[in-house]
Design an enzyme around this catalytic site. Structure first.
Site, PDB file in Angstrom:
ATOM      1  N   ASN A  47       0.817  -1.199   0.000  1.00  0.00           N
ATOM      2  CA  ASN A  47       0.000   0.000   0.000  1.00  0.00           C
ATOM      3  C   ASN A  47       0.859   1.260   0.000  1.00  0.00           C
ATOM      4  O   ASN A  47       1.029   1.914  -1.028  1.00  0.00           O
ATOM      5  CB  ASN A  47      -0.936  -0.025   1.215  1.00  0.00           C
ATOM      6  CG  ASN A  47      -2.023   1.024   1.116  1.00  0.00           C
ATOM      7  OD1 ASN A  47      -1.931   1.966   0.354  1.00  0.00           O
ATOM      8  ND2 ASN A  47      -3.071   0.863   1.905  1.00  0.00           N
ATOM      9  N   ASP A  48       1.469   1.556   1.137  1.00  0.00           N
ATOM     10  CA  ASP A  48       2.253   2.793   1.237  1.00  0.00           C
ATOM     11  C   ASP A  48       3.434   2.832   0.263  1.00  0.00           C
ATOM     12  O   ASP A  48       3.789   3.905  -0.229  1.00  0.00           O
ATOM     13  CB  ASP A  48       2.775   2.968   2.663  1.00  0.00           C
ATOM     14  CG  ASP A  48       1.637   3.264   3.630  1.00  0.00           C
ATOM     15  OD1 ASP A  48       0.680   3.927   3.210  1.00  0.00           O
ATOM     16  OD2 ASP A  48       1.709   2.820   4.783  1.00  0.00           O
ATOM     17  N   VAL A  49       4.024   1.669  -0.017  1.00  0.00           N
ATOM     18  CA  VAL A  49       5.237   1.662  -0.845  1.00  0.00           C
ATOM     19  C   VAL A  49       4.934   1.936  -2.318  1.00  0.00           C
ATOM     20  O   VAL A  49       5.847   2.056  -3.135  1.00  0.00           O
ATOM     21  CB  VAL A  49       6.025   0.332  -0.718  1.00  0.00           C
ATOM     22  CG1 VAL A  49       6.495   0.137   0.712  1.00  0.00           C
ATOM     23  CG2 VAL A  49       5.204  -0.857  -1.183  1.00  0.00           C
ATOM     24  N   PHE A 104      -0.174   1.578   6.633  1.00  0.00           N
ATOM     25  CA  PHE A 104       0.432   1.917   7.907  1.00  0.00           C
ATOM     26  C   PHE A 104       0.542   3.425   8.125  1.00  0.00           C
ATOM     27  O   PHE A 104       0.404   3.932   9.224  1.00  0.00           O
ATOM     28  CB  PHE A 104       1.801   1.248   7.937  1.00  0.00           C
ATOM     29  CG  PHE A 104       2.712   1.751   9.005  1.00  0.00           C
ATOM     30  CD1 PHE A 104       2.342   1.650  10.332  1.00  0.00           C
ATOM     31  CD2 PHE A 104       3.932   2.310   8.686  1.00  0.00           C
ATOM     32  CE1 PHE A 104       3.189   2.105  11.322  1.00  0.00           C
ATOM     33  CE2 PHE A 104       4.783   2.765   9.669  1.00  0.00           C
ATOM     34  CZ  PHE A 104       4.397   2.658  10.981  1.00  0.00           C
ATOM     35  N   SER A 105       0.743   4.173   7.034  1.00  0.00           N
ATOM     36  CA  SER A 105       0.923   5.618   7.174  1.00  0.00           C
ATOM     37  C   SER A 105      -0.391   6.315   7.539  1.00  0.00           C
ATOM     38  O   SER A 105      -0.385   7.460   7.976  1.00  0.00           O
ATOM     39  CB  SER A 105       1.448   6.212   5.876  1.00  0.00           C
ATOM     40  OG  SER A 105       0.432   6.154   4.897  1.00  0.00           O
TER      41      SER A 105
END
Lengths: 94, 474
Positions: B399-401, B439-440
Site C-alpha cells: 500500500n504505502d510503498v 500503515f501511514s
C-alpha cells in the site's frame, strides 16, 4: 594500558572492515545476513563457556550456565535458519 | 585439567575464527556463494568455542555440557519448526538471547574478579555490555512479541514517555558509574559489593528495553530489528573488552556494523530519521471525508477473469508484493503465476521495496522459499525506470510503498519516501481486501487513477483463482 589501545584499534578497524563488506551485500540477502550476523554475536558463547566452566562462585557459575544456554540458542538457531533460507536462494531458485 | 596448548596458540585460533567470520560475510555478497559463507562463519564459531572449551580449566564440565546441549536443542528445534513468515520474530528472539548472554557474561566476570583488581576500563566495558545487552534482550522479546501478535502491534503511547525512558537510562548509567569508580574509592571492597549495583543496572536497562520498543508500531519493526541486531553486536564487543578477548571484539564489531548499516538503509527507505522512528510517531489518521474525496466514483473493480485476460496480451508484467501477501501466505500462488507467465514468454519481474515486510529483505526470503528465481527480484532503483514499459503491474498486499503521494511535497507522513512508481505502467491491478489505508494512515490516490483497477479479496484465494483461470485459458 597498551591492551585497551590495542582493543580499541581492533574495534575501529573491524568497524571499517564490516562497513566495507556489508554495504556490498544485496538487499535480497539482508534477512539471511541479519540472522547470520546474529549467530556471530553468539561468539559471546566463548566468554560464557569460560565463566560457566571455571566459575569459582556459585552465582557466577549459575549466570554462566544461563549465558551458555542463551548464547548456544543464538548460535545454533541463527546459523541453522540462515542455512535454510540461503538454500532457498541456492542456484537462483527453481 | 592440564593445558593442551599455550595461550598464544589460543589467541591464534581466535584470529583464525575472526578470519573465517570475515570471509563468511564476504561470501554473503552473492546468493551463489552465500550458503558457503554461512558454513564458513559457522566453522569459525565452532573453532573458537572448541578451542575455548579445551583450553580453559573446566571446573564444572557438567554445567558446561548441560548448557551447550540444552541451548543447542532449543535453538535447533526452533530453527527447524519456523515458518518463513515467522522468521522476523524468530531472528528477534535469537538476537535477544545473544544480547542477554553478553550482559550475563559481563556480570559474571564482575563477580568473579576481585573488586580491587578490576581495572576501571574493564568496569566501563562491563557496564556498557550490561546495559546494551539487557536492552537488547527485553527489547527483542517485545519486538518479537509484537511481530507474533502476542503483544499488540500498534504503538502504545503514554504521557511522560520520554521522561520515563530518560530516568531509566540515567539509573542504569549511574549504577554503571558506581561500578567504575567504586574500586578507586574503596580499594579493599569485597567482590560482593559489585553485585547490587550490577543488578540495579540490569534491572533498569531491562525495563528500558521494554519501554523503548513498546511505543513503536509493528510496521517500523524492520528498523527496530536491525537496530537491536547492532546492539547485540556491540554488547558482544563490550564483553570482549571485559574478557580481554579479541575474537569477541572483532566478531561483535562486525555485527554491530551490519546492524547499523541495515538500520540506516531502512530509515532511508522510509525517508525518516532514526530518532523519528524511535521517539516519534508515524502518521495522521485519514479522515473519512478525505478518503471519499479521492475514492468516490473513481474506483474501478475487476475480477480474476478480467485480470487473466489482461495477462493474456501482456508482454511484460511486474509483481509488487507487500506485507499483506505474507500475511495471506499468498507467496506460493504468486510465484506459480510468475512461473506460468515466464513459461509463456512473458517478461516477469518482482519489484521489491526495502521496507516491504517485517525485517530487511523479508519479501525476498518469502519469494525465494516459493522458488522465485533470484534474478527475477529487483530492487526499487532497478525496477522504477522500467514501469513505463510494463503492461501490467500486480500489486499484492502493498500500500504505502506504491503511494504516489510520496513524490509530492504535500507534507504527508510519507512525503519524500522513495516509492515504486507503478502508476506509470499500462494497467495497475491492486489486490487488497478493502480500501483501508496502510500503515501511514493516509489514502492512496493510486487506487483512484484511471489506469488502476482494484481486485478486492484475500491475497491467497484471489491469486489462486487467477492462477486457475490462467491455466484454463492457456
Amino acid at each position: 594500558m597498551p591492551d585497551v589501545i590495542t582493543h580499541l584499534t581492533l574495534f575501529v578497524l573491524a568497524a571499517f572492515l564490516g562497513y566495507s563488506i556489508i554495504t556490498k551485500i544485496p538487499a535480497t540477502l539482508h534477512t539471511p545476513l541479519m540472522s547470520g550476523a546474529n549467530a556471530i554475536t553468539g561468539i559471546t558463547l566463548v566468554g560464557a563457556v569460560v565463566v560457566a566452566g571455571s566459575g569459582s562462585s556459585t552465582l557466577a557459575t549459575a549466570l554462566g550456565f544461563l549465558a551458555v544456554v542463551m548464547a548456544t540458542i543464538n548460535v545454533v538457531g541463527g546459523y541453522l535458519v540462515s542455512h535454510f533460507m540461503l538454500e532457498d536462494f541456492h542456484g537462483g531458485g527453481r | 585439567m592440564a593445558e593442551l596448548f599455550s595461550e598464544a596458540v589460543l589467541r591464534l585460533i581466535y584470529l583464525v575464527a575472526a578470519i573465517l567470520f570475515i570471509q563468511g560475510l564476504r561470501d554473503m555478497t552473492h546468493p551463489r556463494t552465500a550458503v558457503r559463507g554461512n558454513l564458513t562463519s559457522a566453522g569459525g564459531m565452532f573453532v573458537a568455542v572448541a578451542a575455548t572449551v579445551l583450553w580453559f580449566e573446566i571446573l564444572s564440565p557438567a554445567v558446561l555440557v548441560g548448557g551447550l546441549a540444552l541451548g543447542g536443542l532449543v535453538g535447533a528445534g526452533l530453527a527447524v519448526k519456523v515458518e518463513m513468515t515467522e522468521m522476523p520474530q524468530l531472528v528477534g528472539v535469537f538476537n535477544g538471547f545473544g544480547g542477554g548472554a553478553s550482559a550475563l557474561v559481563a556480570g559474571a566476570e564482575l563477580i568473579e574478579v576481585q573488586a580491587a583488581t578490576f581495572p576501571a576500563d574493564m568496569a566501563v566495558a562491563a557496564a556498557a555490555s550490561g546495559i546494551i545487552g539487557a536492552v537488547t534482550f527485553t527489547g527483542s522479546m517485545v519486538a518479537a512479541g509484537k511481530l507474533h501478535g502476542v503483544v499488540t502491534g500498534s504503538a502504545i503511547r503514554y504521557t511522560g514517555e520520554q521522561v520515563v525512558k530518560a530516568v531509566l537510562l540515567l539509573t542504569a548509567l549511574l549504577a554503571g558509574a558506581y561500578l567504575v569508580v567504586q574500586p578507586d574509592l574503596l580499594a579493599s571492597t569485597l567482590q560482593g559489593e559489585f553485585v547490587p549495583a550490577f543488578w540495579v543496572l540490569l534491572a533498569a536497562a531491562s525495563v528500558l528495553g521494554v519501554m523503548l520498543v513498546i511505543p513503536i508500531g509493528g510496521a517500523d519493526m524492520p528498523v527496530v530489528i536491525a537496530l537491536l541486531n547492532a546492539y547485540s553486536g556491540l554488547a558482544a564487543a563490550g564483553t570482549g573488552f571485559v574478557l580481554n578477548n579479541t575474537a569477541l571484539i572483532i566478531a561483535g564489531t562486525l555485527v554491530g556494523a551490519a546492524g547499523m548499516i541495515l538500520t540506516v538503509i531502512m530509515c532511508e527507505s522510509m525517508n525518516r530519521s532514526l530518532a523519528n522512528v524511535l521517539f516519534g510517531g508515524f502518521g495522521e489518521e485519514a479522515t473519512a471525508e478525505e478518503m471519499d474525496d479521492i475514492y468516490e466514483g473513481n474506483i474501478t473493480e475487476t475480477s480474476p477473469e478480467e485480470l487473466e485476460m489482461l495477462l493474456d496480451t501482456a508482454q511484460r508484467v511486474v509483481i509488487v508484493p507487500g506485507y499483506g501477501m505474507a500475511v495471506a501466505q499468498a507467496q506460493h500462488a504468486v510465484a506459480e503465476l510468475a512461473e506460468l507467465l515466464d513459461e509463456d514468454g512473458v517478461e516477469v519481474e518482482f519489484g521489491i521495496h526495502p521496507v516491504a515486510g517485517r525485517m530487511p529483505g523479508h519479501m525476498n526470503v518469502l519469494l525465494a522459499e516459493a522458488d522465485v528465481p533470484y534474478d527475477m527480484m529487483k530492487e526499487l532503483e532497478e525496477i522504477n525506470p522500467t514501469f513505463s514499459q510494463t503492461d501490467v503491474v500486480i500489486v499484492t498486499g502493498a500500500n504505502d510503498v506504491v503511494n504516489p503521494r510520496a513524490n509530492e511535497s504535500d507534507g504527508s507522513p510519507i512525503s519524500g519516501m522513495p516509492v515504486l512508481n507503478v502508476g506509470e505502467a499500462g494497467t495497475v491491478v491492486v489486490n487488497k481486501r478493502s480500501l483501508s489505508p496502510g500503515f501511514s494512515g493516509i489514502p492512496n490516490p493510486l487506487f483512484a487513477q484511471d489506469n488502476t483497477v482494484m481486485l478486492f479479496g484475500d491475497g491467497k484465494a484471489t491469486m489462486q483463482e487467477v492462477v486457475g483461470e490462467y491455466k484454463e485459458n492457456r
